[in-house]
Design an enzyme around this catalytic site. Structure first.
Site, PDB file in Angstrom:
ATOM      1  N   HIS A  14      66.698   1.011  73.985  1.00 60.52           N
ATOM      2  CA  HIS A  14      65.493   1.720  74.485  1.00 60.52           C
ATOM      3  C   HIS A  14      65.857   3.183  74.713  1.00 60.52           C
ATOM      4  O   HIS A  14      66.521   3.519  75.691  1.00 60.52           O
ATOM      5  CB  HIS A  14      65.004   1.102  75.800  1.00 60.52           C
ATOM      6  CG  HIS A  14      63.734   1.732  76.306  1.00 60.52           C
ATOM      7  ND1 HIS A  14      62.643   0.983  76.687  1.00 60.52           N
ATOM      8  CD2 HIS A  14      63.376   3.022  76.503  1.00 60.52           C
ATOM      9  CE1 HIS A  14      61.671   1.789  77.083  1.00 60.52           C
ATOM     10  NE2 HIS A  14      62.100   3.039  76.993  1.00 60.52           N
ATOM     11  N   HIS A  73      64.582   7.489  74.254  1.00 67.27           N
ATOM     12  CA  HIS A  73      63.677   8.593  73.896  1.00 67.27           C
ATOM     13  C   HIS A  73      64.535   9.763  73.432  1.00 67.27           C
ATOM     14  O   HIS A  73      65.406  10.213  74.173  1.00 67.27           O
ATOM     15  CB  HIS A  73      62.856   9.055  75.100  1.00 67.27           C
ATOM     16  CG  HIS A  73      62.048   7.953  75.724  1.00 67.27           C
ATOM     17  ND1 HIS A  73      60.736   7.728  75.402  1.00 67.27           N
ATOM     18  CD2 HIS A  73      62.376   7.002  76.637  1.00 67.27           C
ATOM     19  CE1 HIS A  73      60.287   6.697  76.097  1.00 67.27           C
ATOM     20  NE2 HIS A  73      61.255   6.232  76.860  1.00 67.27           N
ATOM     21  N   LYS A  83      55.577  -0.896  70.294  1.00 68.20           N
ATOM     22  CA  LYS A  83      55.675  -0.637  71.736  1.00 68.20           C
ATOM     23  C   LYS A  83      54.284  -0.640  72.361  1.00 68.20           C
ATOM     24  O   LYS A  83      53.387   0.055  71.891  1.00 68.20           O
ATOM     25  CB  LYS A  83      56.349   0.723  71.970  1.00 68.20           C
ATOM     26  CG  LYS A  83      56.447   1.153  73.431  1.00 68.20           C
ATOM     27  CD  LYS A  83      57.497   0.361  74.202  1.00 68.20           C
ATOM     28  CE  LYS A  83      57.469   0.658  75.701  1.00 68.20           C
ATOM     29  NZ  LYS A  83      58.299   1.767  76.089  1.00 68.20           N
ATOM     30  N   HIS A 114      56.075  -1.803  78.156  1.00 65.47           N
ATOM     31  CA  HIS A 114      56.216  -1.090  79.434  1.00 65.47           C
ATOM     32  C   HIS A 114      55.391  -1.898  80.430  1.00 65.47           C
ATOM     33  O   HIS A 114      54.163  -1.824  80.419  1.00 65.47           O
ATOM     34  CB  HIS A 114      55.714   0.354  79.326  1.00 65.47           C
ATOM     35  CG  HIS A 114      55.911   1.119  80.600  1.00 65.47           C
ATOM     36  ND1 HIS A 114      56.843   2.130  80.728  1.00 65.47           N
ATOM     37  CD2 HIS A 114      55.338   0.988  81.829  1.00 65.47           C
ATOM     38  CE1 HIS A 114      56.822   2.594  81.972  1.00 65.47           C
ATOM     39  NE2 HIS A 114      55.909   1.920  82.659  1.00 65.47           N
ATOM     40  N   HIS A 162      63.045  -1.976  80.526  1.00 59.19           N
ATOM     41  CA  HIS A 162      63.516  -1.411  81.799  1.00 59.19           C
ATOM     42  C   HIS A 162      63.005  -2.180  83.011  1.00 59.19           C
ATOM     43  O   HIS A 162      62.223  -1.657  83.797  1.00 59.19           O
ATOM     44  CB  HIS A 162      63.186   0.088  81.903  1.00 59.19           C
ATOM     45  CG  HIS A 162      61.824   0.502  81.386  1.00 59.19           C
ATOM     46  ND1 HIS A 162      60.650  -0.115  81.763  1.00 59.19           N
ATOM     47  CD2 HIS A 162      61.460   1.474  80.528  1.00 59.19           C
ATOM     48  CE1 HIS A 162      59.628   0.457  81.154  1.00 59.19           C
ATOM     49  NE2 HIS A 162      60.106   1.424  80.391  1.00 59.19           N
ATOM     50  N   LEU A 205      59.898   6.085  85.541  1.00 64.12           N
ATOM     51  CA  LEU A 205      58.983   4.955  85.650  1.00 64.12           C
ATOM     52  C   LEU A 205      59.492   3.813  84.791  1.00 64.12           C
ATOM     53  O   LEU A 205      59.936   4.071  83.672  1.00 64.12           O
ATOM     54  CB  LEU A 205      57.570   5.373  85.207  1.00 64.12           C
ATOM     55  CG  LEU A 205      56.889   6.341  86.195  1.00 64.12           C
ATOM     56  CD1 LEU A 205      55.607   6.902  85.619  1.00 64.12           C
ATOM     57  CD2 LEU A 205      56.608   5.641  87.529  1.00 64.12           C
ATOM     58  N   ASP A 235      66.741   3.883  78.387  1.00 61.41           N
ATOM     59  CA  ASP A 235      65.518   4.629  78.704  1.00 61.41           C
ATOM     60  C   ASP A 235      65.840   6.095  78.991  1.00 61.41           C
ATOM     61  O   ASP A 235      65.145   6.758  79.751  1.00 61.41           O
ATOM     62  CB  ASP A 235      64.766   4.002  79.885  1.00 61.41           C
ATOM     63  CG  ASP A 235      63.344   4.537  80.017  1.00 61.41           C
ATOM     64  OD1 ASP A 235      62.810   5.057  79.015  1.00 61.41           O
ATOM     65  OD2 ASP A 235      62.781   4.454  81.121  1.00 61.41           O
ATOM     66  N   HIS A 252      63.631  15.526  79.819  1.00 63.64           N
ATOM     67  CA  HIS A 252      62.550  16.468  80.156  1.00 63.64           C
ATOM     68  C   HIS A 252      63.217  17.784  80.499  1.00 63.64           C
ATOM     69  O   HIS A 252      64.310  17.786  81.073  1.00 63.64           O
ATOM     70  CB  HIS A 252      61.756  15.972  81.374  1.00 63.64           C
ATOM     71  CG  HIS A 252      60.914  14.776  81.094  1.00 63.64           C
ATOM     72  ND1 HIS A 252      59.641  14.855  80.592  1.00 63.64           N
ATOM     73  CD2 HIS A 252      61.173  13.448  81.240  1.00 63.64           C
ATOM     74  CE1 HIS A 252      59.140  13.645  80.443  1.00 63.64           C
ATOM     75  NE2 HIS A 252      60.051  12.758  80.819  1.00 63.64           N
ATOM     76  N   ALA A 287      58.189  12.119  84.799  1.00 59.85           N
ATOM     77  CA  ALA A 287      58.973  10.889  84.969  1.00 59.85           C
ATOM     78  C   ALA A 287      59.963  10.741  83.827  1.00 59.85           C
ATOM     79  O   ALA A 287      59.583  10.844  82.665  1.00 59.85           O
ATOM     80  CB  ALA A 287      58.039   9.692  85.002  1.00 59.85           C
TER      81      ALA A 287
HETATM   82  C1  NCD Z   1      59.664   7.897  79.727  1.00 58.38           C
HETATM   83  C2  NCD Z   1      59.487   9.226  78.999  1.00 58.38           C
HETATM   84  O1  NCD Z   1      59.738  10.273  79.608  1.00 58.38           O
HETATM   85  O2  NCD Z   1      59.115   9.208  77.827  1.00 58.38           O
HETATM   86  N1  NCD Z   1      59.736   8.152  81.136  1.00 58.38           N
HETATM   87  C3  NCD Z   1      60.252   7.325  82.077  1.00 58.38           C
HETATM   88  O3  NCD Z   1      60.131   7.636  83.269  1.00 58.38           O
HETATM   89  N2  NCD Z   1      60.911   6.237  81.764  1.00 58.38           N
HETATM   90  C4  NCD Z   1      58.572   6.967  79.360  1.00 58.38           C
HETATM   91  C5  NCD Z   1      58.852   5.528  79.746  1.00 58.38           C
HETATM   92  O4  NCD Z   1      59.693   4.879  79.141  1.00 58.38           O
HETATM   93  O5  NCD Z   1      58.227   5.037  80.691  1.00 58.38           O
HETATM   94 ZN    ZN Z   2      61.164   4.569  78.029  1.00 58.45          ZN
END
Ligand code: NCD
Ligand code: ZN
Length: 344
Positions: A13, A15, A99, A136, A174, A219, A247, A251, A263
């Site tokens: 998982h 990003h 997803k 999610h 998560h 989150l 996860d 940012h 988040a």
């Molecule tokens: C994730 C994101 O920033 O893309 N943020 C997070 O708090 N985990 C999105 C997600 O997986 O919920």
């Molecule tokens: Zn995520």
């Protein structure tokens, strides 16, 4: 010097975003992991096989030379997803899952699903093609307490989805609560869960005690200690239903250190080291390899990795920030020591 050698892990998982952020974060993942399940919540979301294939090319272009990291692509499920797109995904060697984001549940989830029942025909197709559904798992009812949103989702929507589609492979992404852990444990072998490093290492005190610490805000939100303990027990249990999914969600620092901060925790810079710390604290380093390197591949029906990695017990300090120019990303544990280091 204490060392730990395991089969190369995968991140189930992740990003990585796109453009300049992608170029900043991808090398961190590629130096540790063989493969990663790439989340599709870009702006706009990755909803078609064609978009996923072009995103995959962008990721391959951003890899360091000689890297053999393999991005495993996913599609963002929406109410407008067509049966035909699911068929195309099933026929593609590069698409590994869909997803499901409840609309508004988290970062870039506006295009998500407002009414899960309305997409049951799509879930039936995923079940028929045996494509995993990644969820999610939080309700989005603004009346629902943010600390209860995962439990509510598990008790309502997820229970129903599983009854309706008993052969659908599902990863509850998560997991953060003892209720979710117990649910997954009691469900069939079609149901698995990923666990992040921050939910193993921290509870909500890290977020709120002594001041608001935005770099611990993700989150689903960090929960209280008894939930953290349930997650540690699950991750170190050796049960193949639980596997590694960071996860890691980069940012820009100024968007997190903000009156309304985003988040997501960034952990790709030291993911396997953070997990090693959590497993060591639980006196369960011998369980790390299954969790990090075997169970996810088995669940997705992919071969296990064959290369190895070595971690050394030696202290180093995490940089305060990663990136250059306009890109500043504050990592988990910024400016603080870590006791494990991946050997290159
Ligand atoms: C994730 C994101 O920033 O893309 N943020 C997070 O708090 N985990 C999105 C997600 O997986 O919920
Ligand atoms: Zn995520």
């Amino acid at each position: 010097m204490k060392t730990l050698t395991i089969i190369q892990p995968d991140d189930w998982h992740l990003h990585v975003r796109n453009q300049a952020v992608l170029k900043t974060v991808l090398p961190h993942t590629a130096r540790q992991f063989g493969r990663a399940i790439i989340m599709p919540n870009l702006k706009p979301p990755v909803t078609t096989v064609a978009q996923a294939l072009s995103y995959r090319e962008e990721i391959l272009q951003a890899l360091p030379p000689q890297s053999d990291f393999n991005p495993l692509m996913t599609l963002y499920l929406t109410a407008a997803t067509s049966i035909d797109e699911i068929k195309k995904a099933a026929e593609s060697d590069y698409i590994h899952a869909f997803k499901l984001y409840p609309a508004g549940a988290t970062t870039n989830s506006d295009a998500g699903v407002a009414n899960v029942k309305a997409i049951y025909p799509l879930l039936a197709k995923l079940e028929q093609h045996d494509i995993p559904l990644l969820i999610h798992g939080e309700v989005t009812d603004p009346q629902c307490d943010i600390f209860d949103r995962e439990r509510e989702f598990v008790e309502s929507s997820l229970t129903e989805i599983i009854q309706e589609f008993p052969n659908l492979r599902i990863v509850l992404e998560h997991v953060t609560t003892c209720e979710a852990v117990q649910f997954v444990q009691e469900a069939s072998h079609k149901i698995a869960a990923t666990i992040t490093p921050q939910h193993l290492l921290y509870n909500r005190n890290a977020l709120l005690a002594g001041g608001i610490r935005p770099h611990f805000y993700c989150l689903p939100i960090l929960k209280r200690e008894r939930h953290q303990l349930a997650l540690i027990a699950a991750a170190t249990s050796g049960q193949p239903k639980f596997f590694l999914g960071t996860d890691s969600a980069p940012h820009l620092t100024h968007t997190k250190e903000n009156a309304c901060g985003c988040a997501g925790c960034y952990s790709a810079h030291a993911a396997i080291e953070l997990y090693a710390e959590a497993f060591e604290q639980a006196d369960a380093l011998d369980k790390l390899e299954g969790f990090a390197s075997f169970f996810g591949a088995d669940f997705y029906g992919l071969p296990r990795n064959t290369k190895i990695i070595t971690l050394k017990r030696s202290t180093w300090t995490v940089p305060a920030s990663y990136g250059e120019g306009d890109i500043h990303i504050t990592p988990l544990r910024a400016g603080e020591p870590l006791n494990w280091k991946l050997q290159s």
